[in-house]
Design a protein around this motif. Structure first.
Motif, mmCIF file in Angstrom:
data_model
loop_
_atom_site.group_PDB
_atom_site.id
_atom_site.type_symbol
_atom_site.label_atom_id
_atom_site.label_comp_id
_atom_site.label_asym_id
_atom_site.label_seq_id
_atom_site.Cartn_x
_atom_site.Cartn_y
_atom_site.Cartn_z
ATOM 1 N N TYR A 148 41.168 -3.988 16.751
ATOM 2 C CA TYR A 148 41.253 -4.184 15.307
ATOM 3 C C TYR A 148 40.183 -3.356 14.604
ATOM 4 N N CYS A 149 40.532 -2.835 13.441
ATOM 5 C CA CYS A 149 39.513 -2.237 12.585
ATOM 6 C C CYS A 149 39.205 -3.214 11.451
ATOM 7 N N ALA A 150 37.998 -3.122 10.927
ATOM 8 C CA ALA A 150 37.584 -4.007 9.846
ATOM 9 C C ALA A 150 36.569 -3.297 8.959
ATOM 10 N N LEU A 151 36.563 -3.645 7.700
ATOM 11 C CA LEU A 151 35.666 -3.033 6.720
ATOM 12 C C LEU A 151 34.575 -4.012 6.304
ATOM 13 N N GLN A 152 33.374 -3.463 6.123
ATOM 14 C CA GLN A 152 32.256 -4.233 5.609
ATOM 15 C C GLN A 152 31.690 -3.519 4.397
ATOM 16 N N TYR A 153 31.676 -4.196 3.253
ATOM 17 C CA TYR A 153 31.207 -3.567 2.032
ATOM 18 C C TYR A 153 29.716 -3.251 2.149
ATOM 19 N N GLY A 154 29.358 -2.015 1.768
ATOM 20 C CA GLY A 154 27.952 -1.634 1.772
ATOM 21 C C GLY A 154 27.761 -0.178 2.131
ATOM 22 N N ARG A 155 26.907 0.512 1.357
ATOM 23 C CA ARG A 155 26.642 1.937 1.580
ATOM 24 C C ARG A 155 25.271 2.142 2.204
ATOM 25 N N GLY A 156 24.786 1.097 2.889
ATOM 26 C CA GLY A 156 23.483 1.185 3.517
ATOM 27 C C GLY A 156 23.454 2.155 4.674
ATOM 28 N N TYR A 157 22.266 2.370 5.200
ATOM 29 C CA TYR A 157 22.081 3.331 6.285
ATOM 30 C C TYR A 157 22.748 2.876 7.571
ATOM 31 N N TYR A 158 22.711 1.588 7.837
ATOM 32 C CA TYR A 158 23.208 1.052 9.100
ATOM 33 C C TYR A 158 24.618 0.494 8.955
ATOM 34 N N CYS A 159 25.187 0.092 10.089
ATOM 35 C CA CYS A 159 26.423 -0.679 10.093
ATOM 36 C C CYS A 159 26.164 -1.968 10.871
ATOM 37 N N TYR A 160 26.945 -2.957 10.582
ATOM 38 C CA TYR A 160 26.789 -4.265 11.212
ATOM 39 C C TYR A 160 28.169 -4.805 11.550
ATOM 40 N N TYR A 161 28.202 -5.847 12.370
ATOM 41 C CA TYR A 161 29.470 -6.401 12.812
ATOM 42 C C TYR A 161 29.852 -7.683 12.096
ATOM 43 N N THR A 162 28.990 -8.136 11.212
ATOM 44 C CA THR A 162 29.293 -9.327 10.434
ATOM 45 C C THR A 162 28.505 -9.315 9.145
ATOM 46 N N PRO A 163 29.025 -9.802 8.058
ATOM 47 C CA PRO A 163 30.393 -10.262 7.877
ATOM 48 C C PRO A 163 31.323 -9.102 7.525
ATOM 49 N N MET A 164 32.543 -9.194 7.904
ATOM 50 C CA MET A 164 33.538 -8.191 7.595
ATOM 51 C C MET A 164 34.403 -8.688 6.441
ATOM 52 N N ASN A 165 34.693 -7.787 5.512
ATOM 53 C CA ASN A 165 35.427 -8.171 4.311
ATOM 54 C C ASN A 165 36.950 -8.087 4.480
ATOM 55 N N TYR A 166 37.398 -7.098 5.220
ATOM 56 C CA TYR A 166 38.833 -6.904 5.406
ATOM 57 C C TYR A 166 39.124 -6.578 6.863
ATOM 58 N N TRP A 167 40.238 -7.112 7.331
ATOM 59 C CA TRP A 167 40.684 -6.890 8.699
ATOM 60 C C TRP A 167 42.074 -6.280 8.710
ATOM 61 N N GLY A 168 42.295 -5.385 9.653
ATOM 62 C CA GLY A 168 43.619 -4.833 9.834
ATOM 63 C C GLY A 168 44.361 -5.550 10.945
ATOM 64 N N LYS A 169 45.633 -5.263 11.029
ATOM 65 C CA LYS A 169 46.403 -5.729 12.175
ATOM 66 C C LYS A 169 46.049 -4.849 13.363
ATOM 67 N N GLY A 170 46.135 -5.414 14.519
ATOM 68 C CA GLY A 170 45.658 -4.720 15.691
ATOM 69 C C GLY A 170 46.651 -3.763 16.309
ATOM 70 N N THR A 171 46.142 -2.989 17.249
ATOM 71 C CA THR A 171 46.971 -2.125 18.062
ATOM 72 C C THR A 171 46.642 -2.391 19.524
ATOM 73 N N GLN A 172 47.684 -2.506 20.341
ATOM 74 C CA GLN A 172 47.504 -2.891 21.744
ATOM 75 C C GLN A 172 47.113 -1.684 22.585
ATOM 76 N N VAL A 173 46.068 -1.856 23.362
ATOM 77 C CA VAL A 173 45.649 -0.854 24.346
ATOM 78 C C VAL A 173 45.715 -1.511 25.717
ATOM 79 N N THR A 174 46.477 -0.916 26.607
ATOM 80 C CA THR A 174 46.630 -1.450 27.954
ATOM 81 C C THR A 174 46.237 -0.378 28.954
ATOM 82 N N VAL A 175 45.291 -0.717 29.812
ATOM 83 C CA VAL A 175 44.822 0.215 30.836
ATOM 84 C C VAL A 175 45.252 -0.349 32.192
ATOM 85 N N SER A 176 46.187 0.346 32.802
ATOM 86 C CA SER A 176 46.758 -0.163 34.048
ATOM 87 C C SER A 176 47.410 0.969 34.809
#
Length: 124
Positions: free
Chosen positions: A95-123
């Motif tokens: 899944y991709c997700a957006l977090q509002y903010g133009r700061g120098y860093y990125c963080y994993y929480t809180p996320m403002n918007y989430w997309g629908k996922g895409t399946q990755v299968t390694v086999s």
């Protein structure tokens, strides 16, 4: 409305590569840092990588560092995750997700918007 659309998932053999992408609409894209997350069957969702709003800062979890690369194109409102040397344990819905903010860093929480996922299968 804000829409995030992930694409590029599929089936790949161990050791192979895959590039997944996420396109965004309905937001000022370069106001947001972006994260990729994944959820494997029976497991909790986990963060994978993130990139700051201007793209200068990136972060990865230890298990993908050196194998995955996150990038963004603010002109195209897209973010990509290049995944190399894939392992069966990378199998998950991503899944991709957006977090509002133009700061120098990125963080994993809180996320403002989430997309629908895409399946990755390694086999094999």
């Amino acid at each position: 409305d804000v829409q995030l659309q992930a694409s590029g998932g599929g089936l790949v053999q161990p050791g192979g590569s895959l590039r997944i992408s996420c396109s965004a609409s309905g937001v000022v894209f370069d106001d947001y840092a972006i994260g990729w997350f994944r959820q494997a069957p029976g497991k909790e969702r986990e963060a994978v990588a993130c990139i700051s709003a201007n793209g200068y800062y990136t972060d990865y979890i230890g298990s993908v560092k050196g194998r995955f690369t996150i990038s963004r194109d603010n002109a195209e409102n897209t973010v990509a995750l290049q995944m190399n040397n894939l392992k069966p344990e990378d199998t998950a819905v991503y899944y991709c997700a957006l977090q509002y903010g133009r700061g120098y860093y990125c963080y994993y929480t809180p996320m403002n918007y989430w997309g629908k996922g895409t399946q990755v299968t390694v086999s094999s």
